[in-house]
Design a protein around this motif. Structure first.
Motif, PDB file in Angstrom:
ATOM      1  N   ALA A 154       0.816  -1.220   0.000  1.00 35.62           N
ATOM      2  CA  ALA A 154       0.000   0.000   0.000  1.00 35.62           C
ATOM      3  C   ALA A 154       0.854   1.276   0.000  1.00 35.62           C
ATOM      4  CB  ALA A 154      -0.936   0.008   1.208  1.00 35.62           C
ATOM      5  N   GLN A 155       2.147   1.138   0.275  1.00 34.48           N
ATOM      6  CA  GLN A 155       3.024   2.306   0.287  1.00 34.48           C
ATOM      7  C   GLN A 155       3.392   2.678  -1.143  1.00 34.48           C
ATOM      8  OE1 GLN A 155       3.209   3.614   3.378  1.00 34.48           O
ATOM      9  NE2 GLN A 155       2.041   1.756   3.840  1.00 34.48           N
ATOM     10  N   ASP A 156       3.786   3.923  -1.357  1.00 32.60           N
ATOM     11  CA  ASP A 156       4.199   4.318  -2.704  1.00 32.60           C
ATOM     12  C   ASP A 156       5.483   3.570  -3.072  1.00 32.60           C
ATOM     13  OD1 ASP A 156       6.685   6.215  -2.423  1.00 32.60           O
ATOM     14  OD2 ASP A 156       5.267   6.873  -0.881  1.00 32.60           O
ATOM     15  N   LEU A 157       5.754   3.461  -4.353  1.00 36.74           N
ATOM     16  CA  LEU A 157       6.860   2.644  -4.839  1.00 36.74           C
ATOM     17  C   LEU A 157       8.205   3.097  -4.285  1.00 36.74           C
ATOM     18  CD1 LEU A 157       7.839   0.294  -6.543  1.00 36.74           C
ATOM     19  CD2 LEU A 157       7.938   1.852  -8.502  1.00 36.74           C
ATOM     20  N   ASP A 158       8.444   4.397  -4.207  1.00 37.84           N
ATOM     21  CA  ASP A 158       9.717   4.878  -3.665  1.00 37.84           C
ATOM     22  C   ASP A 158       9.912   4.418  -2.224  1.00 37.84           C
ATOM     23  OD1 ASP A 158      10.514   6.127  -5.998  1.00 37.84           O
ATOM     24  OD2 ASP A 158       9.720   8.090  -5.410  1.00 37.84           O
ATOM     25  N   THR A 159       8.858   4.485  -1.436  1.00 40.34           N
ATOM     26  CA  THR A 159       8.933   4.040  -0.042  1.00 40.34           C
ATOM     27  C   THR A 159       9.171   2.537   0.018  1.00 40.34           C
ATOM     28  OG1 THR A 159       7.478   5.848   0.643  1.00 40.34           O
ATOM     29  CG2 THR A 159       7.707   3.996   2.171  1.00 40.34           C
ATOM     30  N   GLN A 160       8.463   1.786  -0.804  1.00 39.01           N
ATOM     31  CA  GLN A 160       8.676   0.330  -0.842  1.00 39.01           C
ATOM     32  C   GLN A 160      10.122  -0.002  -1.172  1.00 39.01           C
ATOM     33  OE1 GLN A 160       5.941  -2.089  -3.160  1.00 39.01           O
ATOM     34  NE2 GLN A 160       4.403  -0.473  -3.029  1.00 39.01           N
ATOM     35  N   LEU A 161      10.674   0.675  -2.167  1.00 37.19           N
ATOM     36  CA  LEU A 161      12.055   0.405  -2.573  1.00 37.19           C
ATOM     37  C   LEU A 161      13.046   0.783  -1.479  1.00 37.19           C
ATOM     38  CD1 LEU A 161      11.864   1.606  -6.289  1.00 37.19           C
ATOM     39  CD2 LEU A 161      11.940  -0.768  -5.463  1.00 37.19           C
ATOM     40  N   GLU A 162      12.780   1.875  -0.804  1.00 36.79           N
ATOM     41  CA  GLU A 162      13.647   2.312   0.294  1.00 36.79           C
ATOM     42  C   GLU A 162      13.617   1.306   1.443  1.00 36.79           C
ATOM     43  OE1 GLU A 162      14.449   6.503   2.705  1.00 36.79           O
ATOM     44  OE2 GLU A 162      12.803   6.390   1.274  1.00 36.79           O
ATOM     45  N   ILE A 163      12.424   0.840   1.781  1.00 39.64           N
ATOM     46  CA  ILE A 163      12.279  -0.168   2.831  1.00 39.64           C
ATOM     47  C   ILE A 163      12.965  -1.462   2.411  1.00 39.64           C
ATOM     48  CG2 ILE A 163      10.615  -1.645   4.036  1.00 39.64           C
ATOM     49  CD1 ILE A 163       8.665   0.791   3.927  1.00 39.64           C
ATOM     50  N   ALA A 164      12.749  -1.874   1.168  1.00 42.70           N
ATOM     51  CA  ALA A 164      13.331  -3.128   0.680  1.00 42.70           C
ATOM     52  C   ALA A 164      14.852  -3.085   0.676  1.00 42.70           C
ATOM     53  CB  ALA A 164      12.802  -3.447  -0.711  1.00 42.70           C
ATOM     54  N   ALA A 165      15.432  -1.955   0.299  1.00 42.79           N
ATOM     55  CA  ALA A 165      16.889  -1.849   0.277  1.00 42.79           C
ATOM     56  C   ALA A 165      17.467  -2.063   1.675  1.00 42.79           C
ATOM     57  CB  ALA A 165      17.312  -0.492  -0.279  1.00 42.79           C
ATOM     58  N   PHE A 166      16.870  -1.418   2.667  1.00 38.17           N
ATOM     59  CA  PHE A 166      17.361  -1.583   4.033  1.00 38.17           C
ATOM     60  C   PHE A 166      17.028  -2.969   4.567  1.00 38.17           C
ATOM     61  CE2 PHE A 166      17.461  -1.013   8.633  1.00 38.17           C
ATOM     62  CZ  PHE A 166      18.699  -0.403   8.787  1.00 38.17           C
ATOM     63  N   ALA A 167      15.852  -3.468   4.253  1.00 38.86           N
ATOM     64  CA  ALA A 167      15.428  -4.782   4.754  1.00 38.86           C
ATOM     65  C   ALA A 167      16.319  -5.894   4.223  1.00 38.86           C
ATOM     66  CB  ALA A 167      13.974  -5.064   4.383  1.00 38.86           C
ATOM     67  N   THR A 168      16.608  -5.875   2.937  1.00 38.66           N
ATOM     68  CA  THR A 168      17.430  -6.953   2.384  1.00 38.66           C
ATOM     69  C   THR A 168      18.823  -6.919   2.995  1.00 38.66           C
ATOM     70  OG1 THR A 168      17.943  -5.600   0.443  1.00 38.66           O
ATOM     71  CG2 THR A 168      16.147  -7.198   0.230  1.00 38.66           C
ATOM     72  N   PHE A 169      19.329  -5.731   3.241  1.00 35.10           N
ATOM     73  CA  PHE A 169      20.625  -5.613   3.908  1.00 35.10           C
ATOM     74  C   PHE A 169      20.549  -6.130   5.335  1.00 35.10           C
ATOM     75  CE2 PHE A 169      23.313  -3.041   6.724  1.00 35.10           C
ATOM     76  CZ  PHE A 169      24.564  -3.434   6.265  1.00 35.10           C
ATOM     77  N   SER A 170      19.509  -5.731   6.064  1.00 32.72           N
ATOM     78  CA  SER A 170      19.380  -6.088   7.479  1.00 32.72           C
ATOM     79  C   SER A 170      18.965  -7.535   7.709  1.00 32.72           C
ATOM     80  CB  SER A 170      18.351  -5.182   8.160  1.00 32.72           C
ATOM     81  OG  SER A 170      18.763  -3.850   8.077  1.00 32.72           O
ATOM     82  N   ILE A 171      18.001  -7.997   6.956  1.00 33.78           N
ATOM     83  CA  ILE A 171      17.443  -9.323   7.190  1.00 33.78           C
ATOM     84  C   ILE A 171      18.288 -10.412   6.545  1.00 33.78           C
ATOM     85  CG2 ILE A 171      15.450 -10.818   6.781  1.00 33.78           C
ATOM     86  CD1 ILE A 171      13.700  -8.272   7.032  1.00 33.78           C
ATOM     87  N   PHE A 172      18.678 -10.199   5.293  1.00 37.18           N
ATOM     88  CA  PHE A 172      19.398 -11.239   4.580  1.00 37.18           C
ATOM     89  C   PHE A 172      20.906 -11.092   4.726  1.00 37.18           C
ATOM     90  CE2 PHE A 172      15.450 -10.562   1.981  1.00 37.18           C
ATOM     91  CZ  PHE A 172      14.776 -11.649   2.488  1.00 37.18           C
ATOM     92  N   GLY A 173      21.420  -9.867   4.637  1.00 34.42           N
ATOM     93  CA  GLY A 173      22.840  -9.600   4.804  1.00 34.42           C
ATOM     94  C   GLY A 173      23.734 -10.413   3.874  1.00 34.42           C
ATOM     95  N   ASP A 174      23.189 -10.940   2.840  1.00 36.19           N
ATOM     96  CA  ASP A 174      23.872 -11.830   1.918  1.00 36.19           C
ATOM     97  C   ASP A 174      24.405 -11.017   0.739  1.00 36.19           C
ATOM     98  OD1 ASP A 174      23.929 -13.371  -0.556  1.00 36.19           O
ATOM     99  OD2 ASP A 174      23.015 -15.014   0.539  1.00 36.19           O
ATOM    100  N   GLY A 175      25.637 -11.252   0.362  1.00 34.61           N
ATOM    101  CA  GLY A 175      26.239 -10.518  -0.740  1.00 34.61           C
ATOM    102  C   GLY A 175      25.457 -10.622  -2.027  1.00 34.61           C
ATOM    103  N   ASP A 176      24.853 -11.791  -2.295  1.00 36.77           N
ATOM    104  CA  ASP A 176      24.083 -11.959  -3.527  1.00 36.77           C
ATOM    105  C   ASP A 176      22.851 -11.048  -3.531  1.00 36.77           C
ATOM    106  OD1 ASP A 176      25.864 -13.838  -4.487  1.00 36.77           O
ATOM    107  OD2 ASP A 176      24.730 -15.532  -3.668  1.00 36.77           O
ATOM    108  N   ILE A 177      22.180 -10.952  -2.409  1.00 36.53           N
ATOM    109  CA  ILE A 177      20.996 -10.089  -2.298  1.00 36.53           C
ATOM    110  C   ILE A 177      21.394  -8.630  -2.478  1.00 36.53           C
ATOM    111  CG2 ILE A 177      19.266  -9.208  -0.659  1.00 36.53           C
ATOM    112  CD1 ILE A 177      18.427 -11.868  -1.641  1.00 36.53           C
ATOM    113  N   LEU A 178      22.527  -8.259  -1.903  1.00 35.47           N
ATOM    114  CA  LEU A 178      22.948  -6.858  -1.957  1.00 35.47           C
ATOM    115  C   LEU A 178      23.340  -6.420  -3.366  1.00 35.47           C
ATOM    116  CD1 LEU A 178      24.988  -6.667   1.355  1.00 35.47           C
ATOM    117  CD2 LEU A 178      22.633  -5.989   0.939  1.00 35.47           C
ATOM    118  N   ARG A 179      23.667  -7.359  -4.241  1.00 36.18           N
ATOM    119  CA  ARG A 179      24.014  -7.026  -5.618  1.00 36.18           C
ATOM    120  C   ARG A 179      22.772  -6.862  -6.503  1.00 36.18           C
ATOM    121  NH1 ARG A 179      28.749 -10.124  -4.409  1.00 36.18           N
ATOM    122  NH2 ARG A 179      27.713 -12.115  -4.743  1.00 36.18           N
TER     123      ARG A 179
END
Length: 178
Positions: free
Chosen positions: A13-38
């Protein structure tokens, strides 16, 4: 609706920019995997959405994911709500703008300038995001909501001091504990 479903719907329900911002931090924080970060921003969002909507999770794993996302998001959002977080963003964008101008990178300078101009709008948007999150957390991420369908032995509860020995007793054997 399960807590994870509620989070996934809230995120969508959030705007796309907000979703992308959340996803960028989430993938770093939750997964912390080099493949995800690329991955690119849209792929990071897809990875987060798959993690939130994975089918067949038992109730304990689903509650764990909901709690993980809640902790991550509230930490992340605090930086977006607090004035200090925006001050740092403004400083970084100003430095980027000056560096781009001095290097003759006009496209980068225009981009940094535009981001600086949009900061007040982003601040207001994050205020609304936090407000909607608080509503979600108060209804779908409570202790009771996270326990729906969970075996009673996994119930979230306050740990009573009578259930565990006092801290000073931890160095003694169980037989020595009164």
């Amino acid at each position: 609706m399960s807590p994870l479903e509620a989070i996934a719907r809230w995120l969508e329900a959030q705007d796309l920019d907000t979703q992308l911002e959340i996803a960028a931090f989430a993938t770093f924080s939750i997964f912390g995997d080099g493949d995800i970060l690329r991955l690119g921003a849209s792929e990071q969002l897809e990875a987060l959405q798959r993690w939130l909507t994975e089918s067949g999770l038992d109730s304990r794993a689903a509650a764990g994911r909901a709690l993980t996302f809640r902790v991550f998001f509230e930490y992340f959002a605090e930086g977006r709500i607090a004035g200090a977080g925006w001050k740092r963003t403004e400083e970084l964008l100003s430095k980027s703008l000056e560096a781009a101008k001095s290097d003759g990178k006009f496209a980068a300078a225009r981009k940094a300038q535009r981001k600086l101009q949009l900061l007040p709008v982003r601040k207001e948007n994050w205020y609304l995001v936090a407000k909607s999150w608080n509503g979600l957390a108060a209804t779908h991420l409570t202790r009771e909501a996270l326990n729906i369908g969970a075996p009673s032995r996994w119930d979230l509860r306050v740990i009573s001091s009578r259930d565990y020995p006092p801290l000073g007793a931890l160095g003694r054997s169980v037989a020595d504990t009164p």
